[in-house]
Design a protein around this motif. Sequence first.
Motif, PDB file in Angstrom:
ATOM      1  N   TRP A  87       1.589 -14.969   4.426  1.00  0.00           N
ATOM      2  CA  TRP A  87       1.704 -13.515   4.295  1.00  0.00           C
ATOM      3  C   TRP A  87       0.789 -12.844   5.322  1.00  0.00           C
ATOM      4  CZ3 TRP A  87       5.500 -11.115   2.241  1.00  0.00           C
ATOM      5  CH2 TRP A  87       5.415  -9.763   1.913  1.00  0.00           C
ATOM      6  N   ASN A  88       0.909 -11.516   5.441  1.00  0.00           N
ATOM      7  CA  ASN A  88       0.068 -10.792   6.384  1.00  0.00           C
ATOM      8  C   ASN A  88      -1.407 -10.970   6.052  1.00  0.00           C
ATOM      9  OD1 ASN A  88       2.695  -9.041   5.804  1.00  0.00           O
ATOM     10  ND2 ASN A  88       2.148  -8.795   7.951  1.00  0.00           N
ATOM     11  N   ASP A  89      -2.213 -11.127   7.092  1.00  0.00           N
ATOM     12  CA  ASP A  89      -3.664 -11.230   6.920  1.00  0.00           C
ATOM     13  C   ASP A  89      -4.209  -9.847   6.556  1.00  0.00           C
ATOM     14  OD1 ASP A  89      -6.356 -11.639   7.044  1.00  0.00           O
ATOM     15  OD2 ASP A  89      -6.373 -12.515   9.045  1.00  0.00           O
ATOM     16  N   ASP A  90      -4.907  -9.758   5.418  1.00  0.00           N
ATOM     17  CA  ASP A  90      -5.454  -8.478   4.975  1.00  0.00           C
ATOM     18  C   ASP A  90      -6.475  -7.902   5.964  1.00  0.00           C
ATOM     19  OD1 ASP A  90      -3.915  -8.498   2.693  1.00  0.00           O
ATOM     20  OD2 ASP A  90      -5.460  -9.430   1.446  1.00  0.00           O
ATOM     21  N   ARG A  91      -7.097  -8.772   6.736  1.00  0.00           N
ATOM     22  CA  ARG A  91      -8.118  -8.309   7.669  1.00  0.00           C
ATOM     23  C   ARG A  91      -7.585  -8.094   9.086  1.00  0.00           C
ATOM     24  NH1 ARG A  91     -12.627 -12.709   5.970  1.00  0.00           N
ATOM     25  NH2 ARG A  91     -10.726 -13.953   5.926  1.00  0.00           N
ATOM     26  N   ASP A  92      -6.349  -8.566   9.332  1.00  0.00           N
ATOM     27  CA  ASP A  92      -5.741  -8.378  10.654  1.00  0.00           C
ATOM     28  C   ASP A  92      -4.231  -8.404  10.476  1.00  0.00           C
ATOM     29  OD1 ASP A  92      -4.875  -8.362  13.236  1.00  0.00           O
ATOM     30  OD2 ASP A  92      -5.916 -10.174  13.874  1.00  0.00           O
ATOM     31  N   SER A  93      -3.617  -7.228  10.322  1.00  0.00           N
ATOM     32  CA  SER A  93      -2.191  -7.144   9.985  1.00  0.00           C
ATOM     33  C   SER A  93      -1.270  -7.606  11.109  1.00  0.00           C
ATOM     34  CB  SER A  93      -1.842  -5.702   9.593  1.00  0.00           C
ATOM     35  OG  SER A  93      -2.113  -4.823  10.681  1.00  0.00           O
ATOM     36  N   SER A  94      -1.830  -7.910  12.282  1.00  0.00           N
ATOM     37  CA  SER A  94      -0.987  -8.368  13.387  1.00  0.00           C
ATOM     38  C   SER A  94      -0.674  -9.861  13.301  1.00  0.00           C
ATOM     39  CB  SER A  94      -1.681  -8.080  14.728  1.00  0.00           C
ATOM     40  OG  SER A  94      -2.866  -8.862  14.855  1.00  0.00           O
ATOM     41  N   ARG A  95      -1.263 -10.556  12.342  1.00  0.00           N
ATOM     42  CA  ARG A  95      -1.010 -11.988  12.226  1.00  0.00           C
ATOM     43  C   ARG A  95      -0.729 -12.371  10.775  1.00  0.00           C
ATOM     44  NH1 ARG A  95      -6.659 -15.446  12.399  1.00  0.00           N
ATOM     45  NH2 ARG A  95      -7.677 -14.400  10.641  1.00  0.00           N
ATOM     46  N   HIS A  96      -0.160 -13.557  10.615  1.00  0.00           N
ATOM     47  CA  HIS A  96       0.115 -14.120   9.288  1.00  0.00           C
ATOM     48  C   HIS A  96      -0.801 -15.316   9.053  1.00  0.00           C
ATOM     49  CE1 HIS A  96       3.760 -11.779   9.978  1.00  0.00           C
ATOM     50  NE2 HIS A  96       4.022 -11.872   8.684  1.00  0.00           N
ATOM     51  N   ILE A  97      -1.193 -15.502   7.792  1.00  0.00           N
ATOM     52  CA  ILE A  97      -2.052 -16.639   7.449  1.00  0.00           C
ATOM     53  C   ILE A  97      -1.529 -17.316   6.187  1.00  0.00           C
ATOM     54  CG2 ILE A  97      -4.108 -15.630   8.501  1.00  0.00           C
ATOM     55  CD1 ILE A  97      -5.039 -14.834   5.688  1.00  0.00           C
ATOM     56  N   ILE A  98      -2.044 -18.499   5.918  1.00  0.00           N
ATOM     57  CA  ILE A  98      -1.681 -19.245   4.712  1.00  0.00           C
ATOM     58  C   ILE A  98      -2.589 -18.801   3.564  1.00  0.00           C
ATOM     59  CG2 ILE A  98      -1.578 -21.528   3.640  1.00  0.00           C
ATOM     60  CD1 ILE A  98      -1.033 -22.691   6.402  1.00  0.00           C
ATOM     61  N   TYR A  99      -1.988 -18.430   2.447  1.00  0.00           N
ATOM     62  CA  TYR A  99      -2.736 -18.063   1.250  1.00  0.00           C
ATOM     63  C   TYR A  99      -2.625 -19.184   0.222  1.00  0.00           C
ATOM     64  CZ  TYR A  99      -3.348 -13.167   2.636  1.00  0.00           C
ATOM     65  OH  TYR A  99      -3.720 -12.004   3.271  1.00  0.00           O
ATOM     66  N   ILE A 100      -3.696 -19.454  -0.485  1.00  0.00           N
ATOM     67  CA  ILE A 100      -3.697 -20.393  -1.602  1.00  0.00           C
ATOM     68  C   ILE A 100      -4.127 -19.620  -2.840  1.00  0.00           C
ATOM     69  CG2 ILE A 100      -4.707 -22.495  -2.568  1.00  0.00           C
ATOM     70  CD1 ILE A 100      -5.096 -23.501   0.269  1.00  0.00           C
ATOM     71  N   ASP A 101      -3.323 -19.719  -3.897  1.00  0.00           N
ATOM     72  CA  ASP A 101      -3.552 -18.883  -5.073  1.00  0.00           C
ATOM     73  C   ASP A 101      -3.169 -19.675  -6.319  1.00  0.00           C
ATOM     74  OD1 ASP A 101      -4.155 -16.731  -6.639  1.00  0.00           O
ATOM     75  OD2 ASP A 101      -2.643 -15.383  -5.788  1.00  0.00           O
ATOM     76  N   GLN A 102      -3.390 -19.060  -7.482  1.00  0.00           N
ATOM     77  CA  GLN A 102      -2.936 -19.673  -8.722  1.00  0.00           C
ATOM     78  C   GLN A 102      -1.444 -19.398  -8.889  1.00  0.00           C
ATOM     79  OE1 GLN A 102      -5.520 -17.623 -11.437  1.00  0.00           O
ATOM     80  NE2 GLN A 102      -4.013 -16.032 -11.886  1.00  0.00           N
TER      81      GLN A 102
END
Length: 220
Positions: free
Chosen positions: A141-156
């Motif tokens: 999903w979009n990186d909350d700290r840099d909306s120009s890139r996507h990152i991998i999120y790990i969640d419950q």
Amino acid sequence: AARIIQNMDPTADPCQDFYQYACGGWLNRHVIPETSSRYSIFDILRDELEIILKGVLETSDQGDREAFQKAKILYRSCMNESLIEQRDSLPLLEALRMVGDWPVASADWSKTKEPSWSMEETLSIMNSRFNKRVLIDMFVWNDDRDSSRHIIYIDQPSLGMPSRDYYFNGGNYQRVREAYLQFMITIAKMIREDKNVSRDDSFVQEEMAKVMELETEIAN
């Protein structure tokens, strides 16, 4: 603007009943269907969209690009009820085989499957092949700290039942919880029968009680 005004009730005094003033027109013209617990403009749009999609998916796929062809193949496979009935539990049994079988539906899982079974590999298969997150949710999903890139999120991940309340509260929650456990027991018995594994109701109940206990710990 016209739709908003139509959904209002200008005869109501907003200082006395603002809800009636803002939504009275909608309430007078719409009834919640018996099959729904809610009804809003979004539900109407969803119903209209489903009708449009049904028409699109039932047209010939000749000349369609590959993505449309795949969507129509998937739709036809879901609508082919006679083939679904004919295949019975075979797709489910095949899915279980891919993830290393199900201990409660096996006569000797600990001897034949467990030595080579890998939780990491099973979680990745569940995610990639079945889009099912177990124990860990992972998504891009979009990186909350840099909306120009996507990152991998790990969640419950989500729970087996809709919310945490179903695992701890009484009343209707408890009745759903009991039905949920009974459903698991029924499915396990059905699969054991389809795999020609000997009947052992006490073993199935014990194993499913452990599953319920694990889910409850996760919910906590």
